[in-house]
Design an enzyme around this catalytic site. Sequence first.
Site, PDB file in Angstrom:
ATOM      1  N   SER B 322       0.838  -1.200   0.000  1.00 40.33           N
ATOM      2  CA  SER B 322       0.000   0.000   0.000  1.00 40.33           C
ATOM      3  C   SER B 322       0.877   1.257   0.000  1.00 40.33           C
ATOM      4  O   SER B 322       0.615   2.215  -0.736  1.00 40.33           O
ATOM      5  CB  SER B 322      -0.905  -0.021   1.229  1.00 40.33           C
ATOM      6  OG  SER B 322      -1.528   1.216   1.377  1.00 40.33           O
ATOM      7  N   TRP B 325       2.377   1.569  -3.374  1.00 38.22           N
ATOM      8  CA  TRP B 325       1.369   1.985  -4.361  1.00 38.22           C
ATOM      9  C   TRP B 325       1.326   3.515  -4.460  1.00 38.22           C
ATOM     10  O   TRP B 325       1.112   4.069  -5.524  1.00 38.22           O
ATOM     11  CB  TRP B 325      -0.004   1.456  -3.939  1.00 38.22           C
ATOM     12  CG  TRP B 325      -1.124   1.887  -4.833  1.00 38.22           C
ATOM     13  CD1 TRP B 325      -1.577   1.261  -5.959  1.00 38.22           C
ATOM     14  CD2 TRP B 325      -1.944   3.063  -4.693  1.00 38.22           C
ATOM     15  NE1 TRP B 325      -2.608   1.955  -6.517  1.00 38.22           N
ATOM     16  CE2 TRP B 325      -2.862   3.071  -5.763  1.00 38.22           C
ATOM     17  CE3 TRP B 325      -1.989   4.097  -3.771  1.00 38.22           C
ATOM     18  CZ2 TRP B 325      -3.803   4.065  -5.935  1.00 38.22           C
ATOM     19  CZ3 TRP B 325      -2.932   5.096  -3.948  1.00 38.22           C
ATOM     20  CH2 TRP B 325      -3.830   5.077  -5.016  1.00 38.22           C
ATOM     21  N   HIS B 326       1.549   4.169  -3.318  1.00 49.50           N
ATOM     22  CA  HIS B 326       1.451   5.629  -3.315  1.00 49.50           C
ATOM     23  C   HIS B 326       2.562   6.307  -4.101  1.00 49.50           C
ATOM     24  O   HIS B 326       2.379   7.406  -4.606  1.00 49.50           O
ATOM     25  CB  HIS B 326       1.443   6.155  -1.877  1.00 49.50           C
ATOM     26  CG  HIS B 326       0.127   5.963  -1.211  1.00 49.50           C
ATOM     27  ND1 HIS B 326      -0.221   4.804  -0.582  1.00 49.50           N
ATOM     28  CD2 HIS B 326      -0.958   6.781  -1.103  1.00 49.50           C
ATOM     29  CE1 HIS B 326      -1.445   4.909  -0.104  1.00 49.50           C
ATOM     30  NE2 HIS B 326      -1.920   6.099  -0.413  1.00 49.50           N
ATOM     31  N   GLY B 327       3.704   5.680  -4.170  1.00 45.07           N
ATOM     32  CA  GLY B 327       4.747   6.326  -4.937  1.00 45.07           C
ATOM     33  C   GLY B 327       6.063   5.600  -4.844  1.00 45.07           C
ATOM     34  O   GLY B 327       6.283   4.790  -3.935  1.00 45.07           O
ATOM     35  N   PHE B 489      -0.374  10.002  -7.700  1.00 47.16           N
ATOM     36  CA  PHE B 489      -0.301   8.566  -7.507  1.00 47.16           C
ATOM     37  C   PHE B 489      -0.993   7.851  -8.659  1.00 47.16           C
ATOM     38  O   PHE B 489      -1.154   6.696  -8.699  1.00 47.16           O
ATOM     39  CB  PHE B 489      -0.920   8.154  -6.168  1.00 47.16           C
ATOM     40  CG  PHE B 489      -0.334   8.907  -4.997  1.00 47.16           C
ATOM     41  CD1 PHE B 489       1.038   9.166  -4.964  1.00 47.16           C
ATOM     42  CD2 PHE B 489      -1.103   9.391  -3.977  1.00 47.16           C
ATOM     43  CE1 PHE B 489       1.601   9.874  -3.909  1.00 47.16           C
ATOM     44  CE2 PHE B 489      -0.560  10.084  -2.908  1.00 47.16           C
ATOM     45  CZ  PHE B 489       0.785  10.336  -2.884  1.00 47.16           C
TER      46      PHE B 489
END
Lengths: 313, 489
Positions: B322, B325-327, B489
């Site tokens: 997670s 996933w954001h960056g 994102f």
Amino acid sequence: MKKFLKNFLIFCIPFALLLVALELYVLYYPSTFNKKAHYLHDNKENIELVVLGSSHNQNAINPQWIHLNTANLANASQDIQLDAALFFKYVPQLKKLKLVIFELDYFTLEEKNDTTNFRLPWYKRFFNIEPYPISILHRISLYSSQPSFFNKLLIDAVNPKKTKYQLNKFGFITNDFPGVMEDLKYDSTALAVTATERLNNKHIDTSVYNLNFNKTKLNAMLSYCVANNIKILILSSPMYSTYIKNEVKLKKEWNKIYIDSLIKANPAFNYYNYESDSRFTVRDFKNDDHLNSNGAKKYTLIIDSLVKTIVKN
Amino acid sequence: MLFNSLSFAIFLPIVFLLYWFATGKNLKAQNILLMVASYFFYACWDYRFMFLLMFSTLLDYFTGLQMEAAADKKRKKFWFWLSVIINLGFLGVFKYYNFFIESFADGLSMLGIQAHFPTINVILPVGISFYTFHGLSYVIDIYNDKIKAEKNFVDYALFVSFFPLLVAGPIERATHLLPQIKKQRSFDYSKGIDGLRQILWGLFKKIVIADSCAQFANIIFNDSANQSGAMLVLGALFFTFQIYCDFSGYSDIALGTARLFGVELLRNFAFPYFSRDIAEFWRRWHISLSSWFRDYLYIPLGGSKGGTWMKVRNTFIIFLVSGFWHGANWTFIAWGLLNAIYIMPSILLSTNRNNLDIVAQGKILPTAKELIQMFLTFSATVLAWIFFRAESLTHAFQYVGDLFKGLFDKAAYSTAWQYFRSDIGWVLPVLLLFFMITEWMGRENKYAIEKWGFRFSRPVRWAFYYSIVLIIFYFAGLGNEQEFIYFQF
């Protein structure tokens, strides 16, 4: 759906009215733009002297102290392209015009706006010139060109503690706003110490493209004056020492080369450089590169005596 | 085209009017119109990436059909993995390639091996993480026989590209959105009003709170080395409000906009800062992503069925993924890791489902215990956001390390307080207080002002809405506009 749209439209009415009111305020409040435009439009038959340039000339030359009927059309961030657009729109209409004052400060030749300058729609609205493309929205609504600017203006206007602009009939701001000189109590040491931070990135861009573009535009205006027997006065305005110390050498050299070649080719052009004139002290400045109202009076009177000589000859 | 831009304010009414009036309420025409409008909306960011969106849509549409038509499991698997690999491949190239290459080179350099690998200079296509996850959920559901492949290309393309959710979610599921796309929609007055109300509250959160807090947070984070501990705390708090109001504000606008077209999107936020523990926080923050990871990663990995070790491992995996996933930055991974650590006690003690209800439900004030729980959860979250916001891990650790600098220095608090109420005076503190009270009072609803003033007469309700609109106008006019954080994102 009908009920939804009806209620939504009713809900929006006050905002529509508010926007209309804001737009009218923006159009009619006494700004430098509309004052200057009104003066120019109302006195076309009598204008004898036109001043062009940026905020330097805008703040430095008060037409009140010039013996000729003068329209100071200089405005903040006004580059040579805007100068030229104003020049070619209005100068041919000014039958009594004797002299044009051009600003040629150290940064002038390499300065060029892009389409994000929020004042561009104001030129369209008040002078009907559009040297840069303007979006449809900004054509319709001047308020939309910079809501934050106008919001602040409106809030300041109703705030009794805020100093209000005082404009004379020429659109010249006659009262002084606190500037860095006053903030630092005209202390030259404090001004020098804080100059680097304050003047960081100020007028330091160099651009050969802009230089050539502006030279072409300026030459066109000068040629028009020559062809129409309008006298020319080119000025470099007084600057405080901190600003001069911050200048980029290369820019300064390019500027000098251009001015030298211009004067050499046209000895009749009147060029005067007041950039480092010792008659202007720290108390004549609002900030590093703008005169305050005292400085403007002093400078304008010097210019007026020059104008007298030039016009007489 | 930002939701808080003038162009969107023009775009939305045009599409709305065309949708309800020009299509003759014909479902096919409505869906085509929404699809075209969505592609136009996306092209306004960068028309070149529209082709990437088209390709991704075509890929999943085609592989979905192939999976359904596959004669055997092997063939079905082939099409499934083809879609997954290509989807994640795009995401990998555009979002993570440089990160992996640079991290690999850094790793080699720590071993004394100097290596230079080529990096790519591309702009991250806006919304790629969101629409890739839309597509993935669709193909995974088909693979698991949870849904049938969509035959109608327009309907599928609209599912992926529906403009309210295209660039920053909520991450929809085919099981939830596709049936709505295929069903005849009629305009509902109360839903329309509700949509507008949610848009209004979203704009307030974004333009008034988030963008104002961003001004301060940016200044403090960008010069954190020279700030006192009090200022750093203030900076972290500003960012905490910024990110919540920015993202939940976006989600409110997205949900409200979709509702105007008769579509209900998944709820994305449920007042997360009133959570009593981290597990509750994660049930209330970015719900569509959390549930996506739960359904498509945590449960397939075994979820909580395989004993304590399996639960711990799977929890760490989903939080790290997670974060990632954001960056493509170690800061996001550290943020994910920190949250995994936070939640671990409740996983180990099986208390992670203790707080499933709404805090102080039916009451005006929480109990002292609830208040302390909320404060501790909020503080832990604020600390984690520092990692999320920092430019690098070094920056994050320096920031956290300096938080206690000058802890007992009264002057530092005085400066921080002066700073807090500077610029626009008391306006921001007062608005923040108003915002928090409104959120608290409305915490039992879908969004804070959902049922505000229902018991009052229309003039009172409208006066409230007018006040909100005027405040939005004023703050919009300040020119502090920031792009939505989650667009990156």
